[in-house]
Scaffold this active site. Sequence first.
Site, PDB file in Angstrom:
ATOM      1  N   GLU A 440       0.825  -1.206   0.000  1.00  0.00           N
ATOM      2  CA  GLU A 440       0.000   0.000   0.000  1.00  0.00           C
ATOM      3  C   GLU A 440       0.862   1.260   0.000  1.00  0.00           C
ATOM      4  O   GLU A 440       0.820   2.063   0.930  1.00  0.00           O
ATOM      5  CB  GLU A 440      -0.959  -0.035   1.180  1.00  0.00           C
ATOM      6  CG  GLU A 440      -1.937  -1.182   0.989  1.00  0.00           C
ATOM      7  CD  GLU A 440      -2.997  -1.304   2.057  1.00  0.00           C
ATOM      8  OE1 GLU A 440      -2.701  -1.055   3.234  1.00  0.00           O
ATOM      9  OE2 GLU A 440      -4.133  -1.656   1.709  1.00  0.00           O
ATOM     10  N   GLU A 516      -3.951 -10.638   0.145  1.00  0.00           N
ATOM     11  CA  GLU A 516      -4.747 -10.554   1.373  1.00  0.00           C
ATOM     12  C   GLU A 516      -6.181 -10.904   1.000  1.00  0.00           C
ATOM     13  O   GLU A 516      -6.688 -10.447  -0.020  1.00  0.00           O
ATOM     14  CB  GLU A 516      -4.723  -9.141   1.974  1.00  0.00           C
ATOM     15  CG  GLU A 516      -3.369  -8.743   2.509  1.00  0.00           C
ATOM     16  CD  GLU A 516      -3.337  -7.317   3.074  1.00  0.00           C
ATOM     17  OE1 GLU A 516      -4.367  -6.834   3.560  1.00  0.00           O
ATOM     18  OE2 GLU A 516      -2.268  -6.707   2.993  1.00  0.00           O
TER      19      GLU A 516
HETATM   20  C1  GAL Z   1      -4.966  -4.052   4.151  1.00  0.00           C
HETATM   21  C2  GAL Z   1      -3.547  -3.809   4.604  1.00  0.00           C
HETATM   22  C3  GAL Z   1      -3.216  -4.563   5.845  1.00  0.00           C
HETATM   23  C4  GAL Z   1      -4.311  -4.390   6.857  1.00  0.00           C
HETATM   24  C5  GAL Z   1      -5.606  -4.839   6.292  1.00  0.00           C
HETATM   25  C6  GAL Z   1      -6.762  -4.629   7.220  1.00  0.00           C
HETATM   26  O1  GAL Z   1      -5.386  -3.041   3.327  1.00  0.00           O
HETATM   27  O2  GAL Z   1      -2.644  -4.152   3.606  1.00  0.00           O
HETATM   28  O3  GAL Z   1      -2.000  -4.097   6.329  1.00  0.00           O
HETATM   29  O4  GAL Z   1      -4.409  -3.050   7.183  1.00  0.00           O
HETATM   30  O5  GAL Z   1      -5.891  -4.076   5.164  1.00  0.00           O
HETATM   31  O6  GAL Z   1      -6.609  -5.234   8.431  1.00  0.00           O
END
Ligand code: GAL
Length: 997
Positions: A440, A516
Amino acid sequence: MNLLPSNTNLAASPYDSIMELTNPGPGTGGLRPRAHMDHGLPVLSLNGNWRFNYSQSLAAAPVGIEAETFDDGAWDTLPVPSSWNFHGHGAPAYTNVQFPFPLDPPHVPDANPVGDHRCLFDAGQEFLQGAVLRFDGLDNAGTVWLNGQLLGTTRGSKLSHEFEVTGIVRAVANVLVVRVAQFSASSFLEDQDAWWLPGIFRDVSLLAQPQASFRDVFVHAGYTAGGSGTLRVEIDPPLPDVVATIVGLGFSGVLEFAGTDHDEQGGETGVSATFDVGQVEPWSAESPILYELTLSTPLQTVRLLVGFRTITVEDAQIKLNGTPLLFRGVNRHEHNPDLGRAVPREQMRRELRLMKAHNINAIRTSHYPPHPVLLDLADELGFYVIDECDYETHGFEDGDWAGNPSQEPQYREALLDRMARTVERDKNHPSVIMWSLGNEAGKGENLRAMAQWTKERDPERLVHYEGDWACPYVDVYSRMYATPAEVELIGRQEEVPLPDPAQDEHRRNLPFILCEYVHAMGNGPGGLQEYQDLFDAHPRLQGGFVWEWIEHGIRQHTPDGEAFFAYGGDFGEQVHDGNFVIDGMVSADLEPRPGLLDYKKVVEPLGLAVSADWRELAVHNKYDFLDTAHLAWTWTVAGPEGKMAGGTLEVPVTAAGARAVVELSAEITRELAPERVLTISAVLAHESPWAPAGHEIAWTQQGIPAAPQPQVHTTSGAAGAVVEDGELHFGPATFSLSTGELSTFKSVPVNGPRLTLWRAPTDNDNGKDHALPGSPRTADTWVAAGLPLLQGRLQSMTYDGGELAVRVRYGVPVARQHVDVEYAWRTDGTLLELSAHLTPSEGWGQTWPRLGFDFELPGEFSQAAWTGHGPGQKYPDTGMAAQRGWFSASMEELQVPYVRPQENGARAGVSKLVLSTKPAGGQSVTFQSEDFAFTLQPYSRQVLTNANHTPDLVADGISHLTLDAAVQGIGTASCGPGVLPAYQLAPGPLSSTVVLG
Ligand code: GAL
């Protein structure tokens, strides 16, 4: 009066020009980065108790600390490594995206805590021929002096920094001084979603490094299609007569350098030819075979564990040794509930063993390189690692990324330095298969430069970065939290095209991963199976990494000593993001959450199914490399009384990717009967480094445990209804004439049923569905509809000689919408049957969290035994780990202690529930119905709703039982898509019958 020279900055501290906190560049004075390895020369750990002084700002910090003669007698003692907030100095602070200080790069706030560290040590003679001082992690900006001499500064908190100390270090009485500022210009590069935790949080060491020793090695160990290993070694500096040996392969020879390379800083590296080392066992996460390579000179022997493997991208797939991979991954931050970011080695091993034991095969080191030991463990235990650079600038997003370091020339050098420190440190690990530029951090030329540098330095690994969806300089198309619908399009290579056809063509042919997905915050994540089905169906989809592995709870105690986990805002932070830091599959002290058990089931590497006639077992080996020879097989048949039969099973070895159908023996088949469940498990045949023999890898079941439903025959005179002492007596029950509710059953005080449409919102209920931009938080719609305040009004209570009919209208304050429920009671004198018919009015929202009936029993009714799914919780889109069968648990065991309390603990698919006062025997009340869910809690739903931390959950001496006829799914809207339509509970009419006995 003294006249000041013109242009004197009166606000300056004498340390400003030394510490250079607003310099956006890399640290100064350090050595160029290199690999971590056993370099075969003396190493002195400087970990231990140091002297420490904490100041709230640089202006308040002492002067002269670097002098050897400085008197630190009044200072505290602090263990190193440590996060100093965990030792009584300052307080931790949590933010996700937002910076807790003004977005005014490269400037830092005046309120910038400073930790001064001093360590006195003897080194010994062996360091006098040449030595290097190494810091493995220092958050955020260090300035280092040894024996009064300034060595330089560090930038890049989770990266290693080394300083040449030859000629400065002495055999005895060295004084090492490190001033650490919590914030610097580089804080703008470290905006990861985690606690801000300053300190020297990883090891500090002194390494002997005489002139004639080599300082760096880069081993390239490949695997060819023909099954042989290849080896190429780069050595810095290119010393003569280095003997390379791999004992396990009978390989030994003097390294001839085919050429030399020069780096920008004047270093010289010898590059060997590529050797064919003959047939080898390749390395993979499933079979992590390592060979010991030694590189010897008369002065030193470097030892490296080498895994032969080759990573490629072909046919829009990531392949290891020619075979496509499926990632069953997690994102791992470094956290310990009592120590912060100083994670003990033993914890790292426990974490990785726990991952392996839950069928996890991949780790993204979010969002920085981990402690170096973690990668040794990943090599040894077997994980595919995405090693991520210590880089995130998410807070710049607000304001459309204006001034984002990814595009600012002033940060370019620092970013290239970070990338080099990541790659150089970890380049010899077979587990690392991808380098990630960071997380990010928007878009920009600096990212492209980082990617280019990485490709040149290490063309044998892949480059990952999620933040630029056009994927101009990466090898993998990576996204986070995309909906199943979008992932399916990508799997089909039918995603929405990019405007530039050439870019689109490039991206369309890249493999896809979810770096993620399925946000494991609180109760959830829901919808795991849908993603896995897509990964299984489309070769381009190579799996994902759950966000995230571990919760970042900080252990605290109430005044009376009760332990609990704290989160953002609990330490008086002005700016914080609450419990968004509590989103892991394991608690901060490594207790698996139900989501981890579900994940284990969903990603299990075997697809198993038993035919309805119990004659056949279908096996699909979903490993990428392993056959099933390492597994043993067991079967069990259970019934209401427990285990009835069981044994082991012969299942022929099935190759990776293959399918087989096995005939089950007559011994098993003849057990088929109503109220019997057959469970077949594949378990480890032998102990492995991460689990004992017998550890379950995969399972399947056949058979339904449903308890037969009792019939209630109303015979005339079995039970009339009489009013006595202001109550209605009806068979084994009494009813309140004012509410129409049951007040006793079998003389046990039982209050209810009372319609409920509310649950204590989960973190996912509190989220906004990413799939529907602009949509409100689901829980807000429930609150707006008044669901927490539902109240009943008795309309009528009539008895027709057989049936007692109770009509109640449930409404909410302010609004007109309501639900009419007709409770029809019948009894045969012993059993009591309730049929509830529910008719909602118009005007309710889109969903209800539940449709249930509350009962209250005395707190002694704290033991549950049930037929259905268990032993763990299950909601419509979770609970894949829950098996079918016969279970029992105490009320306490039924609760999931989520850090921020919320709805939890529902047992689903239940046909019979017995609540008793003792685990065996005692008084009991039985509830039977075709298919319901129950929750049993020692406090009211209101208490659960209002609680912020676990100590807020105070038992009230009542067993609060809810029987649910329907439940809304969980989803993953705390960050991602909400509850999929198939799992939503829309308001509507419903009839349901339950028999009390
Ligand atoms: C994503 C980010 C993570 C964490 C997650 C939410 O956007 O890359 O570091 O913040 O969201 O828990």
